[in-house]
Design a protein around this motif. Structure first.
Motif, PDB file in Angstrom:
ATOM      1  N   PHE A  53       0.987  -1.038  -0.138  1.00 26.24           N
ATOM      2  CA  PHE A  53       0.112  -0.125   0.104  1.00 26.24           C
ATOM      3  C   PHE A  53       0.865   0.963  -0.003  1.00 26.24           C
ATOM      4  O   PHE A  53       1.164   1.890  -0.950  1.00 26.24           O
ATOM      5  CB  PHE A  53      -0.998  -0.375   1.552  1.00 26.24           C
ATOM      6  CG  PHE A  53      -1.584   0.898   1.224  1.00 26.24           C
ATOM      7  CD1 PHE A  53      -3.238   1.503  -0.135  1.00 26.24           C
ATOM      8  CD2 PHE A  53      -2.182   2.328   1.679  1.00 26.24           C
ATOM      9  CE1 PHE A  53      -4.043   2.504   0.029  1.00 26.24           C
ATOM     10  CE2 PHE A  53      -2.748   2.791   1.634  1.00 26.24           C
ATOM     11  CZ  PHE A  53      -3.810   3.269   0.943  1.00 26.24           C
ATOM     12  N   LEU A  54       2.274   1.464   1.017  1.00 24.64           N
ATOM     13  CA  LEU A  54       3.254   2.176   0.876  1.00 24.64           C
ATOM     14  C   LEU A  54       3.476   2.599  -0.809  1.00 24.64           C
ATOM     15  O   LEU A  54       3.799   3.755  -0.669  1.00 24.64           O
ATOM     16  CB  LEU A  54       3.710   2.232   2.065  1.00 24.64           C
ATOM     17  CG  LEU A  54       3.308   2.314   3.530  1.00 24.64           C
ATOM     18  CD1 LEU A  54       4.520   1.945   4.094  1.00 24.64           C
ATOM     19  CD2 LEU A  54       2.922   3.514   3.779  1.00 24.64           C
ATOM     20  N   SER A  55       4.164   1.795  -1.282  1.00 23.62           N
ATOM     21  CA  SER A  55       4.090   1.877  -2.570  1.00 23.62           C
ATOM     22  C   SER A  55       3.016   2.975  -3.649  1.00 23.62           C
ATOM     23  O   SER A  55       3.716   3.479  -4.694  1.00 23.62           O
ATOM     24  CB  SER A  55       4.181   0.477  -3.069  1.00 23.62           C
ATOM     25  OG  SER A  55       3.271   0.061  -4.041  1.00 23.62           O
ATOM     26  N   LEU A  56       1.696   2.881  -3.259  1.00 27.26           N
ATOM     27  CA  LEU A  56       0.795   3.659  -3.330  1.00 27.26           C
ATOM     28  C   LEU A  56       0.589   5.107  -3.436  1.00 27.26           C
ATOM     29  O   LEU A  56       0.324   5.698  -3.736  1.00 27.26           O
ATOM     30  CB  LEU A  56      -0.493   3.108  -3.777  1.00 27.26           C
ATOM     31  CG  LEU A  56      -1.779   3.656  -4.809  1.00 27.26           C
ATOM     32  CD1 LEU A  56      -1.127   3.671  -6.070  1.00 27.26           C
ATOM     33  CD2 LEU A  56      -2.995   2.867  -5.077  1.00 27.26           C
ATOM     34  N   ASN A  57       0.445   5.171  -1.881  1.00 30.89           N
ATOM     35  CA  ASN A  57       0.193   6.488  -1.011  1.00 30.89           C
ATOM     36  C   ASN A  57       1.813   6.469   0.553  1.00 30.89           C
ATOM     37  O   ASN A  57       1.269   5.494   0.915  1.00 30.89           O
ATOM     38  CB  ASN A  57      -1.403   6.051  -0.273  1.00 30.89           C
ATOM     39  CG  ASN A  57      -1.487   7.763   0.424  1.00 30.89           C
ATOM     40  OD1 ASN A  57       0.101   8.236   0.527  1.00 30.89           O
ATOM     41  ND2 ASN A  57      -2.213   7.521   0.951  1.00 30.89           N
ATOM     42  N   PRO A  58       2.535   6.533   0.072  1.00 33.67           N
ATOM     43  CA  PRO A  58       3.342   6.506   1.315  1.00 33.67           C
ATOM     44  C   PRO A  58       3.397   7.578   2.606  1.00 33.67           C
ATOM     45  O   PRO A  58       3.346   6.951   3.406  1.00 33.67           O
ATOM     46  CB  PRO A  58       4.616   7.806   0.585  1.00 33.67           C
ATOM     47  CG  PRO A  58       4.218   8.658  -0.778  1.00 33.67           C
ATOM     48  CD  PRO A  58       3.331   7.795  -1.550  1.00 33.67           C
ATOM     49  N   ASN A  59       1.586   7.972   1.885  1.00 30.74           N
ATOM     50  CA  ASN A  59       0.842   9.171   3.361  1.00 30.74           C
ATOM     51  C   ASN A  59       0.557   7.864   4.244  1.00 30.74           C
ATOM     52  O   ASN A  59      -0.525   8.221   5.422  1.00 30.74           O
ATOM     53  CB  ASN A  59       0.449   9.778   2.767  1.00 30.74           C
ATOM     54  CG  ASN A  59       0.056  11.306   4.136  1.00 30.74           C
ATOM     55  OD1 ASN A  59       0.970  11.378   5.474  1.00 30.74           O
ATOM     56  ND2 ASN A  59      -1.196  11.450   4.358  1.00 30.74           N
ATOM     57  N   ASN A  60      -0.026   6.439   4.074  1.00 29.18           N
ATOM     58  CA  ASN A  60      -0.311   5.349   4.363  1.00 29.18           C
ATOM     59  C   ASN A  60      -2.233   5.855   4.545  1.00 29.18           C
ATOM     60  O   ASN A  60      -2.477   5.496   5.782  1.00 29.18           O
ATOM     61  CB  ASN A  60       0.450   5.044   5.512  1.00 29.18           C
ATOM     62  CG  ASN A  60       0.442   5.861   6.298  1.00 29.18           C
ATOM     63  OD1 ASN A  60       1.549   6.703   7.447  1.00 29.18           O
ATOM     64  ND2 ASN A  60      -0.624   5.680   8.560  1.00 29.18           N
ATOM     65  N   LYS A  61      -2.802   6.811   3.577  1.00 22.64           N
ATOM     66  CA  LYS A  61      -4.141   7.084   4.255  1.00 22.64           C
ATOM     67  C   LYS A  61      -4.850   6.757   3.186  1.00 22.64           C
ATOM     68  O   LYS A  61      -4.568   5.721   1.570  1.00 22.64           O
ATOM     69  CB  LYS A  61      -3.999   8.376   3.945  1.00 22.64           C
ATOM     70  CG  LYS A  61      -3.805   8.695   5.976  1.00 22.64           C
ATOM     71  CD  LYS A  61      -3.813   8.777   6.546  1.00 22.64           C
ATOM     72  CE  LYS A  61      -3.207   9.226   8.006  1.00 22.64           C
ATOM     73  NZ  LYS A  61      -3.738   8.700   9.068  1.00 22.64           N
ATOM     74  N   ILE A  62      -6.307   5.784   3.328  1.00 24.40           N
ATOM     75  CA  ILE A  62      -6.963   5.495   1.789  1.00 24.40           C
ATOM     76  C   ILE A  62      -7.729   6.992   2.292  1.00 24.40           C
ATOM     77  O   ILE A  62      -8.077   7.376   2.847  1.00 24.40           O
ATOM     78  CB  ILE A  62      -7.791   4.155   2.974  1.00 24.40           C
ATOM     79  CG1 ILE A  62      -9.014   5.106   3.554  1.00 24.40           C
ATOM     80  CG2 ILE A  62      -6.852   2.778   2.588  1.00 24.40           C
ATOM     81  CD1 ILE A  62      -9.951   5.613   3.459  1.00 24.40           C
ATOM     82  N   PRO A  63      -7.961   6.714   0.243  1.00 23.37           N
ATOM     83  CA  PRO A  63      -7.941   6.417  -0.564  1.00 23.37           C
ATOM     84  C   PRO A  63      -7.071   6.346  -1.378  1.00 23.37           C
ATOM     85  O   PRO A  63      -6.532   7.589  -0.994  1.00 23.37           O
ATOM     86  CB  PRO A  63      -9.970   6.611  -1.007  1.00 23.37           C
ATOM     87  CG  PRO A  63      -9.525   7.743  -0.751  1.00 23.37           C
ATOM     88  CD  PRO A  63      -9.361   8.402   0.448  1.00 23.37           C
ATOM     89  N   ALA A  64      -6.923   5.485  -2.430  1.00 21.14           N
ATOM     90  CA  ALA A  64      -5.974   5.661  -3.144  1.00 21.14           C
ATOM     91  C   ALA A  64      -6.742   4.841  -4.288  1.00 21.14           C
ATOM     92  O   ALA A  64      -7.514   4.243  -4.423  1.00 21.14           O
ATOM     93  CB  ALA A  64      -4.564   5.260  -2.812  1.00 21.14           C
TER      94      ALA A  64
END
Length: 235
Positions: free
Chosen positions: A62-73
């Motif tokens: 998930f961090l590879s998509l959003n390094p801020n570790n929040k949903i959504p992405a």
């Protein structure tokens, strides 16, 4: 068919329909903004549940998509110029989906920027302040003996609700007669404040009848009803 194999997140959440927008989310106020928008626009998408219980949001994938570790992405396999596009931050995603679909944002440039200003109002004010009320009213903060932090966020939430009330007193929706991404961004948070956070009495929600009227209209929309339950628990 689009190839999403280069995105590490698809190793944890394989795409059954790689030609569709891939949504990584959870039914929180920020999460349902995007699922509601996708339901409203009819854009094809595939939802994936990012479970906080198992800390999926902290996974390498998930961090590879959003390094801020929040949903959504999201990943849109058919982004600008036909190339895949990844996005996080719910407000940015709403703007992107509005532009992609040509729906729920004014086309007139001046009105468009007015809508964006109200979207920023939600992102910078309504979401953070209502979330703090939830923390201090329902979660760990409720045990704090000092009630001054809670009262500060309650007062600010009341102020924001008063702003919304003034805006809605002579309008069907925040931008006027037309339902928009501003409503999609704002009313999940109002719903959560009253429902999940159990703070309706605390903020005096009855003092904002126009907000409640618009909330009821929002919740009556079929796409909203569907989007509030996505991603489902079995995704």
């Amino acid at each position: 068919m689009a190839d999403l194999g280069d995105f590490p997140i698809t190793r944890k959440w394989p795409a059954r329909h790689p030609d569709r927008i891939q949504l990584y989310s959870l039914p929180t106020p920020n999460g349902v903004k995007v699922s509601i928008m996708l339901e409203e626009t009819g854009l094809p998408y595939e939802p994936h549940r990012v479970s906080f219980d198992t800390q999926d949001q902290l996974s390498t994938e998930f961090l590879s998509l959003n390094p801020n570790n929040k949903i959504p992405a999201i990943i849109d396999p058919q982004g600008p110029d036909g190339k895949p596009l990844t996005l996080f931050e719910s407000g940015a995603i709403l703007l992107y989906l509005a532009d992609k679909s040509g729906k729920f944002i004014p086309q007139d440039p001046a009105r468009r920027y007015q809508a964006i200003q109200w979207l920023m109002f939600q992102m910078a004010g309504v979401g953070p302040m209502f979330g703090q009320v939830g923390f201090f009213n329902k979660f760990a903060g409720r045990d704090y003996e000092d009630k001054r932090p809670r009262d500060r966020y309650v007062a600010e939430s009341k102020r924001l609700l008063k702003v919304l009330e003034g805006r809605l007193v002579d309008r069907a929706w925040i931008m006027g007669d037309d339902y928009s991404i501003v409503d999609i961004a704002t009313f999940p948070w109002v719903r959560n404040l009253i429902g999940f956070y159990e703070a309706g009495d605390l903020v005096g929600i009855g003092d904002y009848p126009s907000v409640l009227r618009a909330l009821d209209a929002f919740l009556a929309r079929p796409a909203v009803k569907r989007g509030l339950e996505i991603p489902a628990a079995n995704n």
